[in-house]
Enzyme design. Structure first.
Site, PDB file in Angstrom:
ATOM      1  N   CYS A 124      44.929 -23.925 -41.663  1.00 16.86           N
ATOM      2  CA  CYS A 124      44.752 -23.696 -40.218  1.00 16.86           C
ATOM      3  C   CYS A 124      43.539 -22.845 -39.879  1.00 16.86           C
ATOM      4  O   CYS A 124      42.957 -22.996 -38.814  1.00 16.86           O
ATOM      5  CB  CYS A 124      46.017 -23.115 -39.590  1.00 16.86           C
ATOM      6  SG  CYS A 124      46.414 -21.456 -40.145  1.00 16.86           S
ATOM      7  N   CYS A 132      47.731 -26.839 -39.399  1.00 18.95           N
ATOM      8  CA  CYS A 132      47.844 -26.425 -40.807  1.00 18.95           C
ATOM      9  C   CYS A 132      47.622 -27.581 -41.774  1.00 18.95           C
ATOM     10  O   CYS A 132      47.787 -27.410 -42.984  1.00 18.95           O
ATOM     11  CB  CYS A 132      49.220 -25.820 -41.062  1.00 18.95           C
ATOM     12  SG  CYS A 132      49.575 -24.441 -39.982  1.00 18.95           S
ATOM     13  N   LYS A 197      59.482 -19.613 -43.255  1.00 15.44           N
ATOM     14  CA  LYS A 197      58.499 -19.201 -42.245  1.00 15.44           C
ATOM     15  C   LYS A 197      58.889 -19.838 -40.928  1.00 15.44           C
ATOM     16  O   LYS A 197      58.962 -21.067 -40.816  1.00 15.44           O
ATOM     17  CB  LYS A 197      57.108 -19.641 -42.665  1.00 15.44           C
ATOM     18  CG  LYS A 197      56.048 -19.321 -41.623  1.00 15.44           C
ATOM     19  CD  LYS A 197      54.658 -19.612 -42.142  1.00 15.44           C
ATOM     20  CE  LYS A 197      53.622 -19.348 -41.062  1.00 15.44           C
ATOM     21  NZ  LYS A 197      52.269 -19.620 -41.547  1.00 15.44           N
ATOM     22  N   ARG A 207      46.342 -15.329 -34.634  1.00 12.47           N
ATOM     23  CA  ARG A 207      45.550 -16.533 -34.310  1.00 12.47           C
ATOM     24  C   ARG A 207      44.257 -16.147 -33.621  1.00 12.47           C
ATOM     25  O   ARG A 207      43.266 -16.867 -33.719  1.00 12.47           O
ATOM     26  CB  ARG A 207      46.394 -17.514 -33.510  1.00 12.47           C
ATOM     27  CG  ARG A 207      47.501 -18.061 -34.407  1.00 12.47           C
ATOM     28  CD  ARG A 207      48.388 -19.091 -33.739  1.00 12.47           C
ATOM     29  NE  ARG A 207      49.521 -19.381 -34.602  1.00 12.47           N
ATOM     30  CZ  ARG A 207      50.614 -20.006 -34.208  1.00 12.47           C
ATOM     31  NH1 ARG A 207      50.716 -20.416 -32.961  1.00 12.47           N
ATOM     32  NH2 ARG A 207      51.597 -20.223 -35.061  1.00 12.47           N
ATOM     33  N   GLU A 235      65.415 -24.008 -47.725  1.00  9.49           N
ATOM     34  CA  GLU A 235      63.966 -23.928 -47.970  1.00  9.49           C
ATOM     35  C   GLU A 235      63.673 -23.055 -49.194  1.00  9.49           C
ATOM     36  O   GLU A 235      62.838 -23.389 -50.033  1.00  9.49           O
ATOM     37  CB  GLU A 235      63.247 -23.332 -46.746  1.00  9.49           C
ATOM     38  CG  GLU A 235      63.025 -24.312 -45.613  1.00  9.49           C
ATOM     39  CD  GLU A 235      61.848 -25.261 -45.883  1.00  9.49           C
ATOM     40  OE1 GLU A 235      61.274 -25.228 -46.995  1.00  9.49           O
ATOM     41  OE2 GLU A 235      61.504 -26.046 -44.987  1.00  9.49           O
ATOM     42  N   LYS A 250      59.426 -14.693 -43.036  1.00 10.33           N
ATOM     43  CA  LYS A 250      58.395 -14.294 -42.084  1.00 10.33           C
ATOM     44  C   LYS A 250      58.720 -14.851 -40.720  1.00 10.33           C
ATOM     45  O   LYS A 250      59.052 -16.035 -40.625  1.00 10.33           O
ATOM     46  CB  LYS A 250      57.063 -14.843 -42.581  1.00 10.33           C
ATOM     47  CG  LYS A 250      55.895 -14.657 -41.666  1.00 10.33           C
ATOM     48  CD  LYS A 250      54.702 -15.359 -42.227  1.00 10.33           C
ATOM     49  CE  LYS A 250      53.607 -15.247 -41.205  1.00 10.33           C
ATOM     50  NZ  LYS A 250      52.546 -16.168 -41.428  1.00 10.33           N
TER      51      LYS A 250
HETATM   52  C1  PBG Z   1      48.961 -19.501 -41.604  1.00  8.53           C
HETATM   53  C2  PBG Z   1      49.438 -18.117 -41.384  1.00  8.53           C
HETATM   54  C3  PBG Z   1      49.787 -17.534 -40.168  1.00  8.53           C
HETATM   55  C4  PBG Z   1      50.134 -16.216 -40.473  1.00  8.53           C
HETATM   56  C5  PBG Z   1      49.972 -16.038 -41.833  1.00  8.53           C
HETATM   57  N1  PBG Z   1      49.561 -17.233 -42.376  1.00  8.53           N
HETATM   58  C6  PBG Z   1      49.752 -18.043 -38.783  1.00  8.53           C
HETATM   59  C7  PBG Z   1      50.501 -19.207 -38.350  1.00  8.53           C
HETATM   60  O1  PBG Z   1      51.347 -19.763 -39.054  1.00  8.53           O
HETATM   61  O2  PBG Z   1      50.217 -19.616 -37.223  1.00  8.53           O
HETATM   62  C8  PBG Z   1      50.572 -15.203 -39.468  1.00  8.53           C
HETATM   63  C9  PBG Z   1      50.401 -13.789 -39.874  1.00  8.53           C
HETATM   64  C10 PBG Z   1      50.545 -12.818 -38.764  1.00  8.53           C
HETATM   65  O3  PBG Z   1      50.873 -13.152 -37.618  1.00  8.53           O
HETATM   66  O4  PBG Z   1      50.319 -11.632 -39.046  1.00  8.53           O
HETATM   67  N2  PBG Z   1      47.825 -19.532 -42.416  1.00  8.53           N
END
Ligand code: PBG
Length: 330
Positions: A124, A132, A197, A207, A235, A250
């Protein structure tokens, strides 16, 4: 004698700092912390992210300085994200050996030899559309995307990463990455999978940091529905079967129940990511003097650890490590 005739008085064990520290059940340690860094092109670049005060986009030389400073504070691991010079449809810069992340890995392995280097593996940050994976119309193609993720993970291992951390939530990516690493002799490179996640509003500031807001739509077709916890266990089970060494939940604080279920079900090394929005909320409240930031920070991190996270990824890593070093326990 006046008052109640009590034999059990729980307050006895709270009377002094010394007694409280003797009976403390959860001990947060800087050893558990992982510090995320955003690496960009250039030299001498240190650009603050407006929605994440105290967090910067860093060129490779600055990322090395920041890591050395973090190490001096007691932080022993970093998690690298990259912003490429150019983005395209398939996120090809994700596997470019000359891109900021790969360059930072090599520099850190040389100049910060005792720091563990973890890398985020996703497209992404590298795709022009911010999704992604590789698209067919508005659909993210799972299996094609996995091939690209494998190339990215291998390029991180070739540069010297200790741990690769796929955050994309495509199906089957852990097994594919494991097989590709092993085939190239990287059997010592570990995989920390973002296993549970969630599709969360709390990624908003991130972002901005990597300019990866999707150009259309959202991430609901691959990230998890915040309402589900049985699904998180499925998962995690899949990622462990596929060869994940560490599994992650997360975001962290809004998902303590998930962290607890994952830890108590699988008893595996478990990480939790205190994400950008969790950090931004505490920072914003602290700036308004609505919260005691140091206390709120340590309370949040302790809660995440107490729920079952062995490893905590947090933008507060340096501040927390310093606070823990100062603290003799109250
Ligand atoms: C995707 C990724 C994200 C985060 C970590 N890896 C963003 C998403 O899934 O949109 C978010 C980390 C954060 O908000 O601190 N590469």
């Amino acid at each position: 004698m006046s008052g109640l005739d009590l034999v059990r008085r729980p307050r006895r064990l709270r009377t002094t700092s010394g007694i409280r520290s003797l009976v403390r059940e959860t001990r947060l340690s800087a050893d558990a912390l992982v510090y995320p860094l955003f690496v960009v092109e250039g030299h001498g670049v240190r650009r603050e992210i407006s929605s994440m005060p105290g967090v910067f986009q860093l060129s490779v030389d600055e990322a090395v300085r920041e890591t050395a400073a973090a190490r001096a504070d007691g932080v022993r691991a970093v998690l690298l994200f990259g912003l490429p010079g150019g983005k395209d449809d398939t996120g090809s810069a994700a596997a470019d050996p000359a891109a900021p992340v790969q360059s930072a890995i090599r520099a850190l392995r040389e100049q910060c030899a005792d720091v563990t280097v973890v890398t985020d593996v996703c497209l992404c940050e590298y795709t022009s559309h911010g999704h992604c994976g590789v698209l067919d119309g508005e659909r993210i193609l799972n299996d094609v995307t996995v091939e690209h993720l494998v190339h990215a993970a291998v390029s991180h291992a070739e540069a010297g990463a200790h741990i690769v951390a796929p955050s994309d939530m495509m199906d089957g990516r852990v097994a594919a990455i494991r097989a590709a690493l092993d085939a190239r002799g990287f059997d010592d490179v570990a995989i920390m999978s973002y296993a549970a996640k969630y599709c969360s509003a709390f990624y908003g500031p991130f972002r901005e940091a990597v300019d990866s807001a999707p150009a259309f739509g959202d991430r609901r077709t691959h990230q998890m529905d915040p309402a589900n916890t049985d699904e998180a266990l499925r998962e995690v089970a899949l990622d462990l079967e596929e060869g994940a060494d560490i599994i992650m939940v997360k975001p962290a604080l809004p998902y303590l129940d998930v962290i607890q279920r994952v830890k108590s079900t699988f008893h595996q090394p478990t990480a939790a990511y205190q994400v950008s929005g969790e950090y931004a909320m505490l920072k914003a409240a602290a700036q308004l003097n609505w919260l005691d930031e140091a206390r709120a920070m340590l309370e949040s991190l302790t809660a995440i650890h107490r729920a079952g996270a062995d490893i905590i990824i947090t933008y507060y890593a340096r501040e927390a490590a310093r606070a823990l070093a100062e603290q003799s326990g109250d």
